[in-house]
Design an enzyme around this catalytic site. Structure first.
Site, mmCIF file in Angstrom:
data_model
loop_
_atom_site.group_PDB
_atom_site.id
_atom_site.type_symbol
_atom_site.label_atom_id
_atom_site.label_comp_id
_atom_site.label_asym_id
_atom_site.label_seq_id
_atom_site.Cartn_x
_atom_site.Cartn_y
_atom_site.Cartn_z
ATOM 1 N N ASN A 7 0.885 -1.169 0.000
ATOM 2 C CA ASN A 7 0.000 0.000 0.000
ATOM 3 C C ASN A 7 0.923 1.221 0.000
ATOM 4 O O ASN A 7 1.421 1.634 1.052
ATOM 5 C CB ASN A 7 -0.890 -0.044 1.245
ATOM 6 C CG ASN A 7 -1.848 1.128 1.306
ATOM 7 O OD1 ASN A 7 -1.786 2.040 0.472
ATOM 8 N ND2 ASN A 7 -2.722 1.118 2.279
ATOM 9 N N ARG A 91 -2.405 -2.129 -3.569
ATOM 10 C CA ARG A 91 -3.628 -1.368 -3.379
ATOM 11 C C ARG A 91 -3.540 -0.150 -4.299
ATOM 12 O O ARG A 91 -2.564 0.600 -4.244
ATOM 13 C CB ARG A 91 -3.739 -0.903 -1.932
ATOM 14 C CG ARG A 91 -4.918 0.014 -1.739
ATOM 15 C CD ARG A 91 -4.987 0.537 -0.321
ATOM 16 N NE ARG A 91 -6.164 1.378 -0.181
ATOM 17 C CZ ARG A 91 -6.168 2.533 0.459
ATOM 18 N NH1 ARG A 91 -5.061 3.013 1.010
ATOM 19 N NH2 ARG A 91 -7.272 3.230 0.539
ATOM 20 N N HIS A 180 -12.629 2.680 0.045
ATOM 21 C CA HIS A 180 -12.582 1.624 1.075
ATOM 22 C C HIS A 180 -13.251 0.338 0.564
ATOM 23 O O HIS A 180 -13.686 -0.496 1.367
ATOM 24 C CB HIS A 180 -13.322 2.008 2.366
ATOM 25 C CG HIS A 180 -12.677 3.084 3.185
ATOM 26 N ND1 HIS A 180 -13.423 3.980 3.926
ATOM 27 C CD2 HIS A 180 -11.387 3.403 3.404
ATOM 28 C CE1 HIS A 180 -12.620 4.800 4.562
ATOM 29 N NE2 HIS A 180 -11.360 4.475 4.249
ATOM 30 N N HIS A 208 -17.237 1.267 7.883
ATOM 31 C CA HIS A 208 -15.775 1.260 8.056
ATOM 32 C C HIS A 208 -15.414 2.575 8.751
ATOM 33 O O HIS A 208 -15.460 3.641 8.141
ATOM 34 C CB HIS A 208 -15.077 1.126 6.702
ATOM 35 C CG HIS A 208 -13.591 1.215 6.798
ATOM 36 N ND1 HIS A 208 -12.766 0.140 6.568
ATOM 37 C CD2 HIS A 208 -12.776 2.234 7.135
ATOM 38 C CE1 HIS A 208 -11.511 0.510 6.759
ATOM 39 N NE2 HIS A 208 -11.496 1.783 7.101
ATOM 40 N N GLY A 210 -12.529 4.393 10.567
ATOM 41 C CA GLY A 210 -11.121 4.504 10.955
ATOM 42 C C GLY A 210 -10.760 5.969 10.945
ATOM 43 O O GLY A 210 -11.579 6.813 11.332
ATOM 44 N N ASN A 211 -9.553 6.285 10.493
ATOM 45 C CA ASN A 211 -9.215 7.688 10.315
ATOM 46 C C ASN A 211 -10.098 8.289 9.227
ATOM 47 O O ASN A 211 -10.629 9.378 9.343
ATOM 48 C CB ASN A 211 -7.751 7.813 9.956
ATOM 49 C CG ASN A 211 -7.110 8.864 10.816
ATOM 50 O OD1 ASN A 211 -7.787 9.803 11.279
ATOM 51 N ND2 ASN A 211 -5.827 8.735 11.038
ATOM 52 N N GLY A 212 -10.239 7.526 8.132
ATOM 53 C CA GLY A 212 -11.267 7.823 7.129
ATOM 54 C C GLY A 212 -12.471 6.950 7.450
ATOM 55 O O GLY A 212 -12.303 5.839 7.957
ATOM 56 N N ARG A 241 -11.681 15.152 8.399
ATOM 57 C CA ARG A 241 -12.536 15.601 7.285
ATOM 58 C C ARG A 241 -13.982 15.674 7.769
ATOM 59 O O ARG A 241 -14.412 14.830 8.552
ATOM 60 C CB ARG A 241 -12.455 14.614 6.115
ATOM 61 C CG ARG A 241 -11.125 14.625 5.404
ATOM 62 C CD ARG A 241 -11.109 13.569 4.308
ATOM 63 N NE ARG A 241 -9.999 12.665 4.495
ATOM 64 C CZ ARG A 241 -9.997 11.378 4.138
ATOM 65 N NH1 ARG A 241 -11.050 10.843 3.579
ATOM 66 N NH2 ARG A 241 -8.926 10.649 4.343
ATOM 67 N N ARG A 285 -10.022 7.560 20.666
ATOM 68 C CA ARG A 285 -9.627 7.128 22.016
ATOM 69 C C ARG A 285 -9.554 8.318 22.960
ATOM 70 O O ARG A 285 -10.067 8.296 24.071
ATOM 71 C CB ARG A 285 -8.218 6.491 21.985
ATOM 72 C CG ARG A 285 -8.222 5.044 21.630
ATOM 73 C CD ARG A 285 -6.829 4.600 21.319
ATOM 74 N NE ARG A 285 -6.375 5.212 20.067
ATOM 75 C CZ ARG A 285 -5.489 4.675 19.258
ATOM 76 N NH1 ARG A 285 -4.924 3.551 19.576
ATOM 77 N NH2 ARG A 285 -5.146 5.276 18.146
ATOM 78 N N GLY A 330 -10.535 1.010 12.851
ATOM 79 C CA GLY A 330 -10.003 1.265 14.196
ATOM 80 C C GLY A 330 -11.086 1.672 15.191
ATOM 81 O O GLY A 330 -11.100 1.199 16.332
ATOM 82 N N GLU A 333 -14.000 -1.290 15.338
ATOM 83 C CA GLU A 333 -13.600 -2.534 15.998
ATOM 84 C C GLU A 333 -13.347 -2.356 17.493
ATOM 85 O O GLU A 333 -13.357 -3.321 18.246
ATOM 86 C CB GLU A 333 -12.311 -3.077 15.347
ATOM 87 C CG GLU A 333 -12.508 -3.521 13.910
ATOM 88 C CD GLU A 333 -11.193 -3.673 13.163
ATOM 89 O OE1 GLU A 333 -10.157 -3.956 13.799
ATOM 90 O OE2 GLU A 333 -11.191 -3.490 11.925
ATOM 91 N N ASN A 334 -13.066 -1.098 17.904
ATOM 92 C CA ASN A 334 -12.634 -0.857 19.287
ATOM 93 C C ASN A 334 -13.573 -0.005 20.125
ATOM 94 O O ASN A 334 -13.685 -0.219 21.325
ATOM 95 C CB ASN A 334 -11.283 -0.117 19.285
ATOM 96 C CG ASN A 334 -10.155 -0.982 18.798
ATOM 97 O OD1 ASN A 334 -9.715 -1.870 19.504
ATOM 98 N ND2 ASN A 334 -9.704 -0.718 17.579
ATOM 99 N N GLU A 384 -7.816 -5.929 4.624
ATOM 100 C CA GLU A 384 -7.707 -5.588 3.205
ATOM 101 C C GLU A 384 -6.557 -6.343 2.542
ATOM 102 O O GLU A 384 -6.639 -6.732 1.382
ATOM 103 C CB GLU A 384 -7.514 -4.080 3.043
ATOM 104 C CG GLU A 384 -8.768 -3.309 3.405
ATOM 105 C CD GLU A 384 -8.510 -1.865 3.745
ATOM 106 O OE1 GLU A 384 -8.657 -1.027 2.864
ATOM 107 O OE2 GLU A 384 -8.163 -1.574 4.911
HETATM 108 P P1 AMP Z 1 -7.681 3.014 11.231
HETATM 109 O O1 AMP Z 1 -7.588 4.151 10.252
HETATM 110 O O2 AMP Z 1 -8.681 1.976 10.846
HETATM 111 O O3 AMP Z 1 -6.356 2.445 11.633
HETATM 112 O O4 AMP Z 1 -8.279 3.666 12.576
HETATM 113 C C1 AMP Z 1 -7.555 4.618 13.299
HETATM 114 C C2 AMP Z 1 -8.451 5.265 14.332
HETATM 115 O O5 AMP Z 1 -9.139 4.292 15.127
HETATM 116 C C3 AMP Z 1 -7.681 6.099 15.344
HETATM 117 O O6 AMP Z 1 -7.430 7.392 14.869
HETATM 118 C C4 AMP Z 1 -8.625 6.119 16.526
HETATM 119 O O7 AMP Z 1 -9.511 7.202 16.368
HETATM 120 C C5 AMP Z 1 -9.418 4.840 16.405
HETATM 121 N N1 AMP Z 1 -9.065 3.862 17.438
HETATM 122 C C6 AMP Z 1 -8.047 2.976 17.453
HETATM 123 N N2 AMP Z 1 -8.049 2.261 18.592
HETATM 124 C C7 AMP Z 1 -9.101 2.705 19.319
HETATM 125 C C8 AMP Z 1 -9.651 2.378 20.607
HETATM 126 N N3 AMP Z 1 -9.113 1.418 21.361
HETATM 127 N N4 AMP Z 1 -10.742 3.050 21.012
HETATM 128 C C9 AMP Z 1 -11.294 4.022 20.249
HETATM 129 N N5 AMP Z 1 -10.829 4.377 19.042
HETATM 130 C C10 AMP Z 1 -9.755 3.733 18.575
#
Ligand code: AMP
Length: 401
Positions: A7, A91, A180, A208, A210-212, A241, A285, A330, A333-334, A384
């Site tokens: 990637n 990717r 994504h 999905h 995450g950051n995005g 964003r 977090r 992120g 899942e968390n 992915e």
């Molecule tokens: P990703 O782009 O899928 O790697 O997701 C990254 C984002 O997931 C981070 O910027 C956090 O905002 C969020 N994240 C990761 N771990 C946790 C957690 N344990 N609890 C809440 N948010 C989390």
């Protein structure tokens, strides 16, 4: 077959070396700060060994050359020689309307991906740098491109057309594409299997986060709609964003003297969770931790969940009902409070989260809804790289037949 999954970003390359017969990850890691004075490569192998190198990496070609030297080094003990790499899977962010599936990369494909850089100027050029570097380093090793947009190519015009003058689509290909796709495809497939709905009619929403962040509405394996559009700026609230905003806002700011570059930075890097929280953080977090004492941190989380909830409602309408809701990424899942807040009050639509299952279903495949919930809700960690490796193997094996 050993497949190197890449990637390639503008200054970093995320990689995994996967063995496909047993679906094992042999090693994975990150190359960072390409083109900067302090470059770094870190690799963690499944045999427990770790290798780190800190030295300048002038470009993608040098970075990948150094990576391959490390992959075949006795220090890492992963590969004996370069010949052990059977294929490389890349990717690639934007496949436009040309690619609804993965492709073997040849000169014509390189040219087309380059042309599609117009639609993804930040992403396709670094993806291509990775492809070119591998072509030079391993000319006889087949390379495959797996597109972020491909899975969404099943959308109908009713979902992908912007209500704008027709010539914008005809002349400039301005339409909604979605991103994504590889993640949505993977978690959708896993959730379908977990729900016992493989090969059965089913309506799924994948979130999905995450950051995005993006969500997709999927009927019988085909994307009906997705939240990201012409670029990844549209749709859900993200780390920095804003997602959906009134299209007139940038012009309002321009009129008041804000330079165009600043507006772009504002929309790409200063909005979303970071902007809404008044600068507390773009990291969920931190925001969840600070929510009790900082009202703007709480507001950012609330806006994030509220807008996601609205999209879930609209996608239930678009799909004419729902069987499965999936959280991944992120945050998905968390962040159990985000899942809980998003699903709060959706009982009438058939979504009932189970508080205990929700708390326990973290970073693993888990059913997090009550047994009485008409709609099953799952946490599914995305993978992915696995999809890219599987697609690559599939295409390369077909070549041999
Ligand atoms: P990703 O782009 O899928 O790697 O997701 C990254 C984002 O997931 C981070 O910027 C956090 O905002 C969020 N994240 C990761 N771990 C946790 C957690 N344990 N609890 C809440 N948010 C989390």
């Amino acid at each position: 077959m050993n497949i190197l999954v890449l990637n390639s970003g503008s200054s970093s390359i995320k990689f995994q070396l996967r063995e496909t017969a047993r679906e094992q990850v042999l090693c994975k890691g990150l190359i960072e700060r390409i083109g900067e004075p302090k470059g770094a490569i870190s690799i963690t192998a499944s045999n427990g060994r770790k290798v780190e190198r800190n030295h300048p990496l002038s470009n993608h070609a040098e970075a990948l050359e150094k990576l391959i030297q490390l992959l075949v080094s006795p220090e890492l003990g992963v590969l004996k020689s370069l010949a052990d790499i059977g294929a490389v899977g890349h990717r690639v962010v934007h496949g436009g309307e040309d690619y609804s599936g993965s492709i073997l990369i040849n000169d014509a494909a390189i040219k087309r991906i380059d042309e599609l850089s117009e639609l993804a100027p930040l992403h396709n050029p670094p993806n291509l740098k990775g492809i070119q570097a591998c072509k030079n380093l391993m000319p006889s090793v087949p390379q495959v491109g797996v597109f972020d947009t491909a899975f969404h190519q099943t959308m109908d015009p009713v979902a992908y057309m912007y209500p704008l003058p027709r010539e914008l689509y005809e002349k400039h290909k301005i339409r909604r594409y979605g991103f994504h796709g590889t993640s949505h495809r993977y978690v959708h497939g896993r959730a379908r299997a977990l729900a016992g709905l493989e090969n059965k009619p089913c309506r799924i929403i994948t979130a999905h986060l995450g950051n995005g962040c993006s969500a997709a509405a999927i009927r019988d394996g085909k994307v009906v709609d997705t939240t990201m559009g012409f670029t990844p700026l549209e749709g859900l609230v993200m780390g920095t964003r804003p997602g959906d905003i009134d299209a007139s806002l940038p012009f309002y700011l321009l009129d008041r003297g804000m330079p165009e570059k600043e507006i772009i930075t504002l929309l790409q890097k200063k909005s979303g969770l970071l902007g809404t929280s008044g600068g507390v953080s773009n990291d969920m977090r931190v925001l969840l931790r600070e929510s009790a004492s900082k009202p703007l941190a709480k507001l950012a989380v609330d806006v994030f969940c509220y807008r996601l909830k609205k999209y879930i409602g609209s996608y239930i309408a678009a799909l004419g009902g729902l069987d499965v809701l999936v959280f991944t990424g992120g945050i998905g899942e968390n962040a159990t409070p985000v899942r809980a807040k998003t699903c709060e009050g959706l009982d009438a639509l058939g979504i009932e989260l189970d508080p205990k299952r929700n708390e326990e279903g973290v970073r693993k495949e888990a059913l997090i809804s009550k047994d009485s919930s008409r709609i099953k809700v799952f946490c599914v960690p995305t993978d992915e790289e696995l999809v890219i490796a599987q697609e690559t193997r599939h295409i390369v094996e077909n070549l041999k037949n």
